[in-house]
Design a protein around this motif. Structure first.
Motif, PDB file in Angstrom:
ATOM      1  N   PHE A   1       0.702  -1.274  -0.036  1.00 48.12           N
ATOM      2  CA  PHE A   1      -0.024   0.047  -0.114  1.00 48.12           C
ATOM      3  C   PHE A   1       0.720   1.229   0.025  1.00 48.12           C
ATOM      4  O   PHE A   1       0.611   2.282   0.751  1.00 48.12           O
ATOM      5  CB  PHE A   1      -0.908   0.150   1.128  1.00 48.12           C
ATOM      6  N   TRP A   2       1.934   1.259  -0.704  1.00 46.59           N
ATOM      7  CA  TRP A   2       2.549   2.422  -0.993  1.00 46.59           C
ATOM      8  C   TRP A   2       2.943   2.605  -2.414  1.00 46.59           C
ATOM      9  O   TRP A   2       2.946   1.434  -3.093  1.00 46.59           O
ATOM     10  CB  TRP A   2       3.824   2.799  -0.029  1.00 46.59           C
ATOM     11  N   PHE A   3       3.120   3.705  -2.986  1.00 43.32           N
ATOM     12  CA  PHE A   3       3.531   3.791  -4.472  1.00 43.32           C
ATOM     13  C   PHE A   3       4.607   4.949  -4.467  1.00 43.32           C
ATOM     14  O   PHE A   3       4.583   5.921  -3.731  1.00 43.32           O
ATOM     15  CB  PHE A   3       2.466   4.130  -5.232  1.00 43.32           C
ATOM     16  N   VAL A   4       5.218   5.062  -5.453  1.00 45.31           N
ATOM     17  CA  VAL A   4       6.163   5.970  -5.925  1.00 45.31           C
ATOM     18  C   VAL A   4       6.355   6.329  -7.270  1.00 45.31           C
ATOM     19  O   VAL A   4       6.226   4.942  -8.082  1.00 45.31           O
ATOM     20  CB  VAL A   4       7.500   5.718  -5.128  1.00 45.31           C
ATOM     21  N   GLY A   5       6.377   7.419  -7.764  1.00 42.93           N
ATOM     22  CA  GLY A   5       6.711   7.493  -9.305  1.00 42.93           C
ATOM     23  C   GLY A   5       7.555   8.560  -9.702  1.00 42.93           C
ATOM     24  O   GLY A   5       7.672   9.418  -8.969  1.00 42.93           O
ATOM     25  N   ALA A   6       7.569   8.874 -11.093  1.00 45.58           N
ATOM     26  CA  ALA A   6       8.075   9.769 -11.564  1.00 45.58           C
ATOM     27  C   ALA A   6       7.835  10.187 -12.991  1.00 45.58           C
ATOM     28  O   ALA A   6       7.534   9.195 -13.676  1.00 45.58           O
ATOM     29  CB  ALA A   6       9.732   9.591 -11.491  1.00 45.58           C
ATOM     30  N   ASN A   7       7.705  11.584 -13.513  1.00 42.99           N
ATOM     31  CA  ASN A   7       7.384  11.663 -14.851  1.00 42.99           C
ATOM     32  C   ASN A   7       8.529  12.860 -15.432  1.00 42.99           C
ATOM     33  O   ASN A   7       9.220  13.447 -14.617  1.00 42.99           O
ATOM     34  CB  ASN A   7       6.175  12.818 -14.677  1.00 42.99           C
ATOM     35  N   PHE A   8       8.801  12.650 -16.559  1.00 38.65           N
ATOM     36  CA  PHE A   8       9.527  13.526 -17.217  1.00 38.65           C
ATOM     37  C   PHE A   8       8.853  14.307 -18.580  1.00 38.65           C
ATOM     38  O   PHE A   8       8.021  13.488 -19.053  1.00 38.65           O
ATOM     39  CB  PHE A   8      10.891  12.877 -17.908  1.00 38.65           C
ATOM     40  N   ASN A   9       8.771  15.393 -18.454  1.00 43.39           N
ATOM     41  CA  ASN A   9       7.694  16.283 -19.411  1.00 43.39           C
ATOM     42  C   ASN A   9       8.675  17.181 -20.052  1.00 43.39           C
ATOM     43  O   ASN A   9       9.546  18.075 -19.604  1.00 43.39           O
ATOM     44  CB  ASN A   9       6.753  16.752 -18.690  1.00 43.39           C
ATOM     45  N   TYR A  10       8.286  17.224 -21.550  1.00 48.01           N
ATOM     46  CA  TYR A  10       9.139  18.121 -22.408  1.00 48.01           C
ATOM     47  C   TYR A  10       8.120  19.162 -23.146  1.00 48.01           C
ATOM     48  O   TYR A  10       7.114  18.476 -23.460  1.00 48.01           O
ATOM     49  CB  TYR A  10       9.937  17.309 -23.345  1.00 48.01           C
TER      50      TYR A  10
END
Lengths: 381, 842
Positions: free
Chosen positions: B721-730
């Motif tokens: 029940f935990w989450f982690v994430g990342a985004n790269f946006n251009y």
């Protein structure tokens, strides 16, 4: 998923990318094109004048670099431009002292301007700086032609060949009769003619407007080089100074300010301990934008430095007034009576009524400088 | 344990929204923060007609279940991205089926229900041209917030958030009873948001919000609901300025709107809005096949925006062009250049407003007004204000109704339709907010005073000449805009194993007019009373088809053709001074189509779209102060056509049971597509500065947004029940909004093709590309099987890049000989921001 279908999707993607990808030029209003044949030299322009003034009706243009502008005030509604062939005076319909400067390369659209001759000076008149002069670039330089006074007075027909051009004379000096004058008459704002002499004794007139920023400056003494614009009045050749920086005369005694100035010293056969204040009248700076103080200062002999203070609540007595020390805001003379401009001492923090500034002099029984102050001015941006 | 499983399911289902706990924070981030950084369309912020509220639609986007739209909504908002390049008036926002878009500018203002995230999170939304049983809607899509009490999740939720953008703290509480034994359901929600100083220096934020929703179920056929909500908000504004000011201050978030007053920071642009709404909803189930939902609503309230004004005094704005070093860049001005550079770098009272100076000036201006308040012989003596803060008010009253039905005509065909009406009035006037230490202000137009010998010409209100204005008094101008709208729509939808289809029609009538409440000295015969009433009959048709190649692969095509009444905002030549309406006012014509390919596997969702839209016959009105003419200049362009072509690609892939990947890409070409005609008038004169001048505007880009943007993201969902994430946006292909006047034959007339001025005038500036890296994570705990604690944290732009200009505009005022004299104004994206929230559900 069959192949056809995959293909149609691919087509969709490629199709829309292609649609976006095709580079479409920005729209443009109709823009005139200047045919090469319509560009003439300044020399050709000057030759359009034959025997009477005429308005130019064709779509001609000249390109040139501004050699003299209105900045110093010695020229008014007038600038000079020059190319490889010649120079010419442009008579402006309105002063444009904030648009065109020395070193600007410009195109002058000639249609509607007037080529004319005033007392043997060929000039282009009716030049509307908003319409006829189009700046191409800044920071170009035109080297002055190095000539002698004799060169200038050799006429080709009616005209000196250097008319309207930037020239440099070397080894010249002002003929200073009994009392040295100023460049122009800044008080009555009239033109003044002064005479420049070369080593051969040849002379030429330097004519300066009473509106020039340097009109009231005493004429520089000494010998050296002199850069100016050549003009002609009937058969008289005249030089126009662009700015004092163009003059590198040396050997004379330079004065800054001139006339009377304030002086203080504690020496009269010997030093005596003293404190003296020079206090300004009260000023209301509330309506100003960015007020600043300037003055010239000079000193000699060992002693305490002069201090500069400001206050907004002068009590009528320097010793009971709370002063703010702004000495460090000014530039001070290095001594030996070298006149030094203070630079702009900002009074931004005192934009209100009741402002006074003061110079404080302190001498002791064993030492004390002599201080001189001149041209004390409070100005606004 | 069952609830726990449910939670996991919910989390997986809403992954397209990046897990629901994140929705909360991000909806907050982009819909309530960043609000006034850069206008999203062609506005001049300094002009008086800048929008009191912005047109942020990212709240709408984030609620989308669509694979592309939700990614874009979360990640592209900071770059001022707009889906398909559309203006906010192409999206329809609704609550319980009631349209929330303003009739005046067509846009829905998310801030009016800001802070009610616990409620507004639950929306039904569709993007693009789509079937809707609620109304015809716009070509951008629609979103319907469900505030129905019986639809809210039963229970209590309290949350606290800590952030560093518009606000620092947010406290929120929501409770819902669910449908109780007495057939009553009640939901109450409220929040507080606060920042003493926001991310941008000199800004502040104080906002509350409340919502009450009650529903009574009378029987199986009838339920009656009542909803009331509002969000009183007071906030300090931020400016956008020229690059020079950012360079001088070393701060791309430089804000010229604030200054010190007695050592305290004060913002001159305070926005103070509270526009509550209430509605009654009747839910009527006629029979198994037919439902009728009807609503009546009323909304009212105030919208205020303060600004400085001055009379017979120097311009106090620190970034006024004559106070910048660049104004002194000519030879001979070197000392002033150095002085202003030094002051800009070191003196806060030069960088910012100097309130103390304004107070000082105001207390040293003893002045006697003769025949004050229109009474002969009445003299008033005191300190006449040189500087004031005035409040530009735009208050509103609107009521309306709507009724929609849907009927299952056959097993495969659903018919729906409805009627709606809205009666809107906005009340526009100025109120004296602060005399800054002076005794009074005199209600005269200083520009007219300068230009006309006749003293009455300068009077703002001829009925009370030389009106003495004190704090709280109305002055300047006073007019109402009335807009009545009646419309209806009908739709049929069909489903089969291979093909789904829909088609819809709409017809509406819009009337609007201005009512002047004062006669003004410049236009005594055209300022008071009603203007001509403009009436527009509009229609629209749309249709779409889904072809299911297999259940997993679908091709879908949609098309719409509609007309739209011109916005009253653009219709009046100078609404503050007179009733005159722009000539050639016409309805806009919108043509739009898209072609989509959808892939729908449990682990892979893809949408690929190509779209093509034209919006023709737009009217574009702006005004700005011209300090050489000493007046406001109104710039009115008609016949503006826009073209939007582009493609969108979105994908979500469950790579393993714990790792999800997302990707979104859009590339567009959003341009002007016509040669509009422009007429320029002045506020203080009937003389036109130009009439029907042609603007050579084809293929100029629509500015202020990235036309190309891409995002890739990864998320790890831990079994615990935990989450982690990342985004790269251009972001790329962002252009400055072009000043139409520079693209006219009149502007280029003095020049030939080789003059550098031609390129200076005509070229459009493209801004540099930008990117962000965002991180997010969260964890939830279950306590005693019935309580939940959730924590989630978002860090946006973790690399703290501060040099990405998200947009801007060329100033309408320009010097054709020297384009750099009035350089463009640009706005920058925030650096690193964060949002951390803890919530407790019970």
């Amino acid at each position: 998923m069959n192949m056809n279908f995959r293909n149609s999707i691919l087509t969709l993607l490629i199709g829309s990318l292609a649609l976006i990808g095709c580079k479409k030029d920005f729209d443009s209003p109709p823009v005139a094109v200047l045919p090469a044949g319509n560009i003439i030299t300044i020399d050709s322009l000057r030759k359009i004048y034959t025997s009477f003034d005429s308005t130019i009706v064709n779509d001609l243009s000249v390109y040139g670099t501004v050699t003299a502008d209105e900045l110093s005030g010695n020229l008014y509604k007038t600038i000079y431009i020059q190319d490889e062939t010649a120079g010419i005076l442009l008579k402006l319909t309105a002063s444009n002292s904030h648009s065109f400067f020395e070193g600007d390369r410009v195109r002058v659209s000639l249609k509607g301007t007037l080529i004319s001759n005033y007392k043997n000076m060929i000039q282009l008149g009716d030049v509307n700086p908003e319409i006829h002069i189009i700046k191409q670039s800044k920071g170009n330089s035109i080297a002055p032609k190095v000539v002698t006074i004799s060169d200038l007075t050799v006429f080709t027909g009616t005209y000196t060949p250097y008319q309207g051009q930037l020239i440099q004379l070397n080894n010249v000096e002002f003929s200073c009769s009994d009392i040295c004058n100023t460049y122009g008459d800044a008080v009555s704002q009239t033109n003044v003619n002064i005479t420049l002499t070369d080593t051969l004794g040849k002379t030429i007139i330097v004519r300066t407007s009473g509106y020039a920023s340097f009109a009231g400056t005493p004429i520089q003494q000494g010998r050296g080089s002199f850069v100016a614009i050549v003009s002609q009045f009937l058969t008289t050749i005249q030089l126009t100074i662009r700015k004092l920086d163009d003059l590198t005369l040396s050997g004379g005694i330079g004065t800054l300010g001139g006339g009377t100035y304030a002086q203080i010293s504690n020496y009269a056969g010997g030093n005596s301990a003293s404190e003296a204040w020079l206090i300004s009248p009260t000023m209301d700076l509330s309506a100003t934008n960015a007020p600043y103080l300037t003055f010239n200062n000079a000193w000699k002999y060992t002693g305490s430095a002069l201090k500069l203070f400001v206050t907004t609540n002068y009590t009528g007595n320097a010793s009971t007034t709370t002063w703010t020390d702004i000495t460090s805001s000014a530039t001070w003379s290095a001594g030996n009576f070298a006149w030094t401009p203070s630079g702009n001492v900002s009074l931004m923090a005192y934009k209100q009524a009741g402002v006074r500034f003061a110079f404080k002099y302190v001498g002791t029984a064993v030492d004390g400088s002599t201080w001189e102050l001149d041209n004390i001015l409070v100005k606004d941006i | 344990m069952r609830i726990l499983k449910l939670l996991i399911v919910v989390s997986a289902l809403t992954w397209s929204n990046s897990a629901h706990s994140q929705i909360d924070s991000l909806v907050t981030d982009t819909s309530e923060n960043n609000t006034s950084i850069v206008p999203q369309s062609t506005t001049t912020i300094e002009a008086l007609n800048d929008q009191v509220e912005n047109q942020d639609v990212s709240g709408l986007l984030q609620s989308s279940k669509d694979v592309f739209t939700s990614i874009a909504g979360f990640n592209f908002g900071v770059a001022r991205y707009r889906v398909r390049g559309y203006d906010g008036n192409n999206y329809t926002a609704m609550m319980n089926g009631v349209t929330l878009n303003s009739p005046e500018n067509g846009r829905a203002v998310w801030a009016y229900w800001g802070g009610l995230n616990d409620i507004t999170r639950y929306q039904e939304s569709k993007n693009g041209i789509a079937a809707s049983q609620l109304g015809f809607g716009g070509i951008g899509g629609y979103s319907n917030i469900s505030a129905r009490a019986s639809a809210q999740r039963k229970g209590n939720r309290v949350s606290y958030a800590y952030a560093n953008q518009s606000y620092d703290h947010r406290l929120m509480y929501t409770t819902s009873t669910g449908m109780m034994a007495n057939n009553l359901a009640v939901t109450v929600s409220g929040s507080l948001r606060y920042a003493n100083e926001g991310y941008v220096e000199g800004t502040f934020y104080r906002a509350g919000s409340y919502l009450l929703s009650i529903e009574k179920k009378f029987n199986e056929k009838h339920s009656l609901g009542f909803v009331a909500y509002g969000a009183p908000t007071v906030s300090g504004g931020r400016s956008i300025s020229t690059q020079e000011t950012y360079d001088l201050t070393g701060n791309n978030q430089y804000n010229s709107y604030w200054g010190y007053q007695a050592g305290e920071k004060r913002n001159s642009r305070v926005r103070n809005t509270h526009k509550p709404m209430m509605m009654l909803n009747h839910y009527f189930t006629l029979n198994e096949k037919t439902k009728i939902n009807s609503s009546i609503f009323y909304t009212f309230g105030k919208g205020g925006q303060t600004r400085l004004n001055w009379y017979d005094a120097a311009d106090p704005r620190p970034d006024y062009y004559k106070k910048l070093p660049s104004y002194y860049s000519n030879p001979g001005d070197e000392a002033l250049y150095a002085l202003y550079t030094e002051l800009w770098q070191n003196d806060v009272n030069t960088q910012q407003l100097d309130f103390d100076q304004m107070y000082f000036a105001n207390t040293k201006n003893l002045y006697t007004v003769n025949n004050a308040d229109g009474i002969a012989g009445n003299t008033v003596t005191g300190n006449r204000a040189k500087y004031i803060i005035e409040d530009y008010r735009s208050d509103l009253k609107q009521y309306g109704f709507n009724s929609t039905f849907n009927h299952q005509y056959s097993e495969n065909i659903l018919i729906s339709g409805g009627i709606n009406g809205s009666f809107y009035k906005s009340m526009n006037f100025k109120v004296m907010d602060d005399l800054l230490g002076a005794d009074y202000w005199v209600d005269v137009d200083q520009f007219a005073e300068r230009d006309f010998a006749d003293a009455s010409a300068a009077q703002s209100n001829l009925d009370i000449s030389n009106h003495i204005i004190k704090v709280g008094d109305k002055f300047g101008y006073d007019y109402d805009i009335n807009i009545n709208n009646i419309g209806g729509f009908g739709q049929a939808e069909g489903k089969s194993s291979k093909i789904d289809w829909y088609g819809a029609l709409t017809l509406s009538n819009t009337n609007f007019w201005r009512t002047g409440n004062v006669a003004n000295g410049l236009f005594p015969n055209d300022s008071k009373g009603n203007s001509e009433k403009k009436s527009f009959l509009n229609y629209g048709v749309k249709a779409g088809l889904d072809y299911k190649i297999t259940g997993r692969h679908v091709i879908s095509v949609n098309a719409a053709y509609l007309t739209r009444a011109p916005q009253s905002n653009d219709a009046f030549v100078s609404p503050r001074t007179r009733n005159q309406i722009i000539d050639n006012l016409k309805s806009e014509i919108i043509t739009s189509g898209d072609l989509n390919y959808l892939v729908r596997y449990p682990n892979v969702k893809i949408r690929l779209t190509g779209f093509y839209t034209t919006i023709a016959n737009k009217t574009w009105s702006r005004n700005f102060y011209h300090d050489e003419l000493n007046t406001f200049v109104n710039y009115m362009m008609t016949g503006v056509d826009q073209l939007f072509i582009g493609t969108e690609l979105g994908a979500e892939i469950k790579m393993t049971s714990t790792i999800d990947a997302t990707g979104a890409f859009t590339m567009g070409d959003y341009t002007y597509n016509s040669r509009p005609s422009v007429t320029i008038s002045q506020d203080n004169s009937t003389t036109l500065l130009a009439e029907n001048k042609v603007v050579y505007f084809e293929n100029y880009k629509i500015g202020g947004m990235p036309q190309t943007a891409a995002s890739v993201g990864l998320k790890y969902n831990a079994p615990k029940f935990w989450f982690v994430g990342a985004n790269f946006n251009y972001f790329m292909d962002t252009y400055l909004e072009a000043n139409p006047d520079r693209r006219t034959a009149e502007a280029t007339a003095a020049f030939v093709s080789t003059d550098p001025q031609i390129a200076d005038l005509l070229d459009q500036t493209k801004l540099d590309d930008g990117y962000t890296v965002n991180l997010f994570g969260g964890k939830s705990w279950r306590l005693k099987n019935k309580y939940y604690i959730r924590i989630n944290v978002n860090i946006n732009n973790i690399l703290d890049t501060k040099d990405y200009a998200t947009g801007g505009f060329e100033q309408l005022r320009y010097d054709k000989q020297n384009i750099d004299r009035f350089p463009p104004k640009v706005g920058y994206m925030y650096g690193r921001t964060y949002f951390a929230m803890i919530s407790f559900s019970f």
